[in-house]
Design an enzyme around this catalytic site. Sequence first.
Site, PDB file in Angstrom:
ATOM      1  N   HIS A 119       0.877  -1.178   0.000  1.00  0.00           N
ATOM      2  CA  HIS A 119       0.000   0.000   0.000  1.00  0.00           C
ATOM      3  C   HIS A 119       0.912   1.224   0.000  1.00  0.00           C
ATOM      4  CE1 HIS A 119      -2.715   2.983   1.864  1.00  0.00           C
ATOM      5  NE2 HIS A 119      -3.731   2.192   1.587  1.00  0.00           N
ATOM      6  N   ASP A 196       3.505  -4.080   8.072  1.00  0.00           N
ATOM      7  CA  ASP A 196       2.258  -3.326   7.916  1.00  0.00           C
ATOM      8  C   ASP A 196       1.120  -4.327   8.141  1.00  0.00           C
ATOM      9  OD1 ASP A 196      -0.073  -2.214   7.019  1.00  0.00           O
ATOM     10  OD2 ASP A 196       0.713  -1.532   5.099  1.00  0.00           O
ATOM     11  N   GLN A 199      -4.226  -4.900   7.364  1.00  0.00           N
ATOM     12  CA  GLN A 199      -5.277  -5.822   6.909  1.00  0.00           C
ATOM     13  C   GLN A 199      -5.198  -7.184   7.603  1.00  0.00           C
ATOM     14  OE1 GLN A 199      -7.747  -4.890   5.158  1.00  0.00           O
ATOM     15  NE2 GLN A 199      -6.994  -2.944   4.345  1.00  0.00           N
ATOM     16  N   LYS A 222      -9.874  -0.259  11.138  1.00  0.00           N
ATOM     17  CA  LYS A 222     -10.091  -1.420  10.274  1.00  0.00           C
ATOM     18  C   LYS A 222     -10.452  -2.654  11.092  1.00  0.00           C
ATOM     19  CE  LYS A 222      -6.989   0.263   6.688  1.00  0.00           C
ATOM     20  NZ  LYS A 222      -7.815   0.647   5.544  1.00  0.00           N
ATOM     21  N   CYS A 362      -4.970   2.349  -3.521  1.00  0.00           N
ATOM     22  CA  CYS A 362      -3.737   2.973  -3.007  1.00  0.00           C
ATOM     23  C   CYS A 362      -2.515   2.098  -3.246  1.00  0.00           C
ATOM     24  CB  CYS A 362      -3.834   3.303  -1.515  1.00  0.00           C
ATOM     25  SG  CYS A 362      -5.101   4.484  -1.118  1.00  0.00           S
TER      26      CYS A 362
END
Length: 414
Positions: A119, A196, A199, A222, A362
């Site tokens: 991302h 990261d 998600q 999220k 993104c």
Amino acid sequence: MTDVRDDFPILRTSVDGEPPVYLDNAATTQKPARVLDAIVDHYATATANIGRSHHALARRATERYERARAAVQAALGAAHPEEIVFTGGTTDGINLLADTFGRERVGAGDEVVVCGMEHNSNLLPWRRLCERAGARLTVVPVDERGRTDRADFAAALGPRTRLAAVAHVSNVLGTVNPVREMIRDAHRAGVPVVVDGAQAVPHAPVDVRDLDADFYCFSAHKVYGPTGVGVLYGRRDLLAGLPPYRVGGGTVKGVARDEPVAYVPAPARLEAGTPDVAGAVGLAAALGYVADLGWDAVREHDAELVHRAVTALRKVPGARVVGAPEETPSGIVSFVIEGVHPYDVGGHLDRHGVAVRCGVHCASTFLDDLGLLGTVRLSFAVYNTVEEVDRAVDLLHSVRPGVWTAEHPTTRFL
Ligand code: PMP
């Protein structure tokens, strides 16, 4: 999964007379009443600034903020509460690392390694760091199904590699990177790893010690929590060595006009200014909510919806699922429809009350690698149902090329 729909007040509202069919959860999730109540309760009963004022309400607010930190620590399996830094979100946490850890470590001629699926939030901070330092950004290629090959990652780690930054789960395809093994390879090469986890955290239990992650970032919004708050986990010894990021109130032991500034240790050193105390409290409530649902139930539910979507999409003329979402279901199914711009697909679904994301998510460089203009992304949460998936996919049978296909066939949007 037990029926959780009643937990989410927004699902009792309507869009054009129908309950919302919200399949854009990788962008942000809806919030259960438990989270909303925790935030309201915080403001209603504990509003005061933390750590500064010497009075009972300030102590109460501070105690709740630190309790939220301990809840995050427990949820991530971190060894110490000081390893949890509250940030503004994943993007903020990664920028913090690039501007502190990265800036100290990466110099001219050095290398930073990222994966092809990143991302922008886990790409641009490193790209800018490399541009400023005169370093090289090495991008590990993805295969035709959008996966990172562990051997390719290991091969990218060279003698000048100073750090690696990798997505745990792709926000475009839901691909799960083998981060545990990648971290092991990186550590063998003496390379620290930033993960990261934006998600990943909503879809599987994350244990930072099991992963042996050096740094791990995610966003509350999220995972059923509020916007504007997130977490940077950092191993204690690494955080201890970081210089201040933003400087200001809350970061110092004391300031005298003619003396060097003495900063407090992390995490407060990295949390300049008044933090989002209610947001941290809401995040702790959100993590508690998911834990109470049970990760096995969450994962089964994800797998069921992903399977349902992939199976139904096979019957839609011209539809092609991108990647391999059933291999490692993480609530994301991306697809394209031959001859129809992703924005026409998204617009059609929107006109029928179904919210999805379409475009490059993104991650335009990843879409370039996949040779795609964009995708349409269905992304699921605990309150979604097979009926909603069926409704979304059924609607695709009536989708037709529209103004985007006709007039902007190659136009991309983020
Ligand atoms: N990384 C990934 C993989 C994401 O999906 C997102 C959000 N789309 C981000 C980083 C950025 O998260 P935020 O906007 O909450 O900072």
